[in-house]
Design an enzyme around this catalytic site. Structure first.
Site, PDB file in Angstrom:
ATOM      1  N   SER A 130       0.835  -1.175   0.209  1.00 52.13           N
ATOM      2  CA  SER A 130      -0.063   0.017  -0.090  1.00 52.13           C
ATOM      3  C   SER A 130       0.726   1.135  -0.024  1.00 52.13           C
ATOM      4  CB  SER A 130      -0.959   0.090   1.251  1.00 52.13           C
ATOM      5  OG  SER A 130      -1.563   1.304   1.046  1.00 52.13           O
ATOM      6  N   LYS A 185      -4.294  -6.739   3.837  1.00 54.01           N
ATOM      7  CA  LYS A 185      -4.310  -5.790   2.834  1.00 54.01           C
ATOM      8  C   LYS A 185      -5.738  -5.282   2.638  1.00 54.01           C
ATOM      9  CE  LYS A 185      -2.895  -2.755  -0.415  1.00 54.01           C
ATOM     10  NZ  LYS A 185      -3.771  -2.692  -1.112  1.00 54.01           N
ATOM     11  N   HIS A 188      -7.435  -3.283   5.265  1.00 52.18           N
ATOM     12  CA  HIS A 188      -6.906  -1.912   4.977  1.00 52.18           C
ATOM     13  C   HIS A 188      -7.326  -1.148   3.950  1.00 52.18           C
ATOM     14  CE1 HIS A 188      -4.169   0.919   2.488  1.00 52.18           C
ATOM     15  NE2 HIS A 188      -3.497   0.985   3.660  1.00 52.18           N
ATOM     16  N   ASN A 189      -7.715  -1.746   2.750  1.00 54.26           N
ATOM     17  CA  ASN A 189      -8.451  -0.950   1.712  1.00 54.26           C
ATOM     18  C   ASN A 189      -9.957  -0.629   2.200  1.00 54.26           C
ATOM     19  OD1 ASN A 189      -5.935  -1.809   0.347  1.00 54.26           O
ATOM     20  ND2 ASN A 189      -7.139  -2.024  -1.325  1.00 54.26           N
ATOM     21  N   GLU A 192      -9.898   2.096   4.150  1.00 49.22           N
ATOM     22  CA  GLU A 192      -9.493   3.275   3.353  1.00 49.22           C
ATOM     23  C   GLU A 192     -10.646   3.830   2.765  1.00 49.22           C
ATOM     24  OE1 GLU A 192      -7.763   3.238  -1.051  1.00 49.22           O
ATOM     25  OE2 GLU A 192      -6.405   2.552   0.538  1.00 49.22           O
TER      26      GLU A 192
END
Length: 484
Positions: A130, A185, A188-189, A192
């Site tokens: 990222s 990940k 995380h997105n 986001e």
């Protein structure tokens, strides 16, 4: 130039090119290959000129140019392209070589691929990367998982090319087995998605609700970025609101309000549903993008369902302070939900996740990097078994003290007729999570009435189920006991 490269990379798109340059700048010799080989030549003649980068025109040549055990990063489109590339790499590799998927693959695909590649005698890593273009070049957040035996081989490279925290700690560490890296990940997105939508809702309230200019909003976000909201997304929002094109027009006002998405937010919500986790804020962020995408339909509806947004009447400075507090509290909810999902997935897939370590990995390089990730790390240091961030003393106090401002924002948004799906979802989750009793008792009665699904009782031990013959015409067979 070294005759053999330390690591190879396949896929010279934006992320691939920049990651190659990053690795080379940290002292590693890199072999690079792209399916369209003209791209290799273009790269060597341009940004890679004079650097310790070996251009390759076939997968076999790439394999021949690598020191053993070979370490090969794949940066290709998620899905079938990864599977096809794995099939091309297996014949040119040897036992112990390491294949690394650095794209945004679905974590269940990574679970499958890890098992498959290990069955061929190779090692596999699925790693989230990222930070976008700039992060890939200067230092991204890297979240690797897969074959544990592969980690010591790639650790010196990964931890040297990744971002560093203000204290000099690498924003990269081993996450866990098989698909753990790509799962983290993905979350995380998802966070986001939520962060971006929250900021957009605050922007909308400033613009349409308070009638603020882009220049005025630029100043507000610049000020916010100096305090508790200090983060990459607040920083770039500040910059966007101050950007003008060559004609002097403000760029943000020229952009069509129809958002795109590549699927990681949707995957996060699906994973939450599979594990029964209330990821409400991120779910609303995904649906907000879906709603924005039906632009023509919204334009037509706006003519039929006329909005009458009344001018804001009140103290703008006080409301902006309320907005700041509501945004901060809602962001904390987003992270709380994300870590809740990771805890549930760790149990489902038998991963041993280090939640404080994950917060540390997100401190630098990545899109959601922010000041309070350090507070998340401290929360898990205080209690590694923390079930929800809201129960940590720091976050409990931070959210509770902002309640009044948060509620005032939701009330004002409702009065103005401006949608705030994520700000509202965050507050509703908070109110739901802290409720000792919810109306699900009535829901269970409804399910039992029409489907004999049974229910538990407050005056009996958990795990005992009961059925009521609500109509007097039903029998004793229940959905729980009936099998075909």
């Amino acid at each position: 130039m070294k005759p053999q490269a330390d690591i190879g990379l396949i896929g010279l798109a934006v992320m691939g090119e920049n990651l190659v340059l990053n690795m080379e700048s940290k002292g590693f010799a890199v072999a690079a290959y792209n399916r369209t080989t003209a791209k290799v030549d273009e790269f060597l003649a341009g940004r890679a000129a004079g650097k310790n980068i070996i251009g390759c025109h076939s997968i076999q040549e790439l394999a021949d140019k690598l020191e053993k055990p070979r370490k090969i990063v794949m940066l290709v489109k998620a899905g079938q392209a990864v599977d096809e590339l794995i099939e091309q790499l297996i014949p040119v590799c040897e036992p112990g070589d390491i294949l690394i998927d650095g794209g945004n693959s679905l974590f269940t695909d990574t679970i499958r691929r890890t098992k498959y590649v290990e069955g061929k005698g190779l090692l596999y890593i699925g790693t989230g990367v990222s930070g976008g273009e700039e992060g890939a070049l200067k230092g991204p957040s890297i979240m690797p998982g897969g074959s544990p035996a592969a980690w010591p081989q790639v650790k010196p490279i990964f931890q040297k090319i990744c971002a560093q925290t203000p204290d000099g700690e690498p924003c990269c560490d081993w996450v866990g087995e098989n698909g753990a890296g790509h799962f983290v990940k993905m979350v995380h997105n998802g966070i986001e998605y939520g962060d971006m939508q929250l900021i957009c809702e605050v922007y909308d309230l400033m613009k349409r609700g308070l009638g603020m200019t882009n220049a005025e909003m630029h100043q507000v976000f610049a000020e916010w970025n100096k305090g508790e909201l200090d983060s990459y997304l607040i920083e770039i929002t500040r910059d966007i609101l101050g950007c003008k094109d060559e004609t002097g027009a403000e760029v943000v006002d020229l952009i069509l309000d129809a958002a795109g998405q590549k699927g990681t937010g949707k995957w996060t919500v699906i994973a939450a549903l599979d594990d029964g986790m209330p990821l409400t804020l991120i779910g609303e962020a995904v649906f907000a993008r879906c709603l924005s995408a039906i632009k023509e339909e919204r334009v037509a509806a706006s003519r039929e369902l006329v909005a009458r947004i009344k001018p804001f009447k009140g103290d703008k400075a006080k409301f902006l302070n309320d907005l700041r507090q509501a945004l901060y509290a809602s962001k904390l909810i987003s992270y709380a939900q994300g870590f809740q999902l990771m805890r549930a997935a760790a149990k489902t897939y038998q991963w041993n996740l280090n939640y404080g370590g994950i917060a540390l990995m997100w401190r630098g390089g990545c899109i959601i990097r922010s000041a309070f990730l350090g507070d998340i790390k401290k929360a898990f240091q205080r209690n590694p078994d923390l079930v929800n961030l809201l129960l940590d003393k720091f976050f409990k106090k931070a959210v509770t003290k902002r309640q009044a401002a948060w509620r005032r924002v939701i009330i004002q948004a409702t009065k103005l007729g401006i949608p705030v799906p994520c700000l509202s979802a965050a507050l509703n989750y908070f109110d739901g999570y802290r409720s000792e009793r919810l109306p699900a008792n009535l829901l269970q009665a409804q399910r039992d009435y029409f489907g004999a699904h049974t229910y538990e009782r407050v005056d009996k031990p958990r795990g005992e189920f009961f059925h009521t013959n609500w109509t007097g015409r039903g029998g004793t067979t229940t959905a729980r006991t009936y099998t075909v």
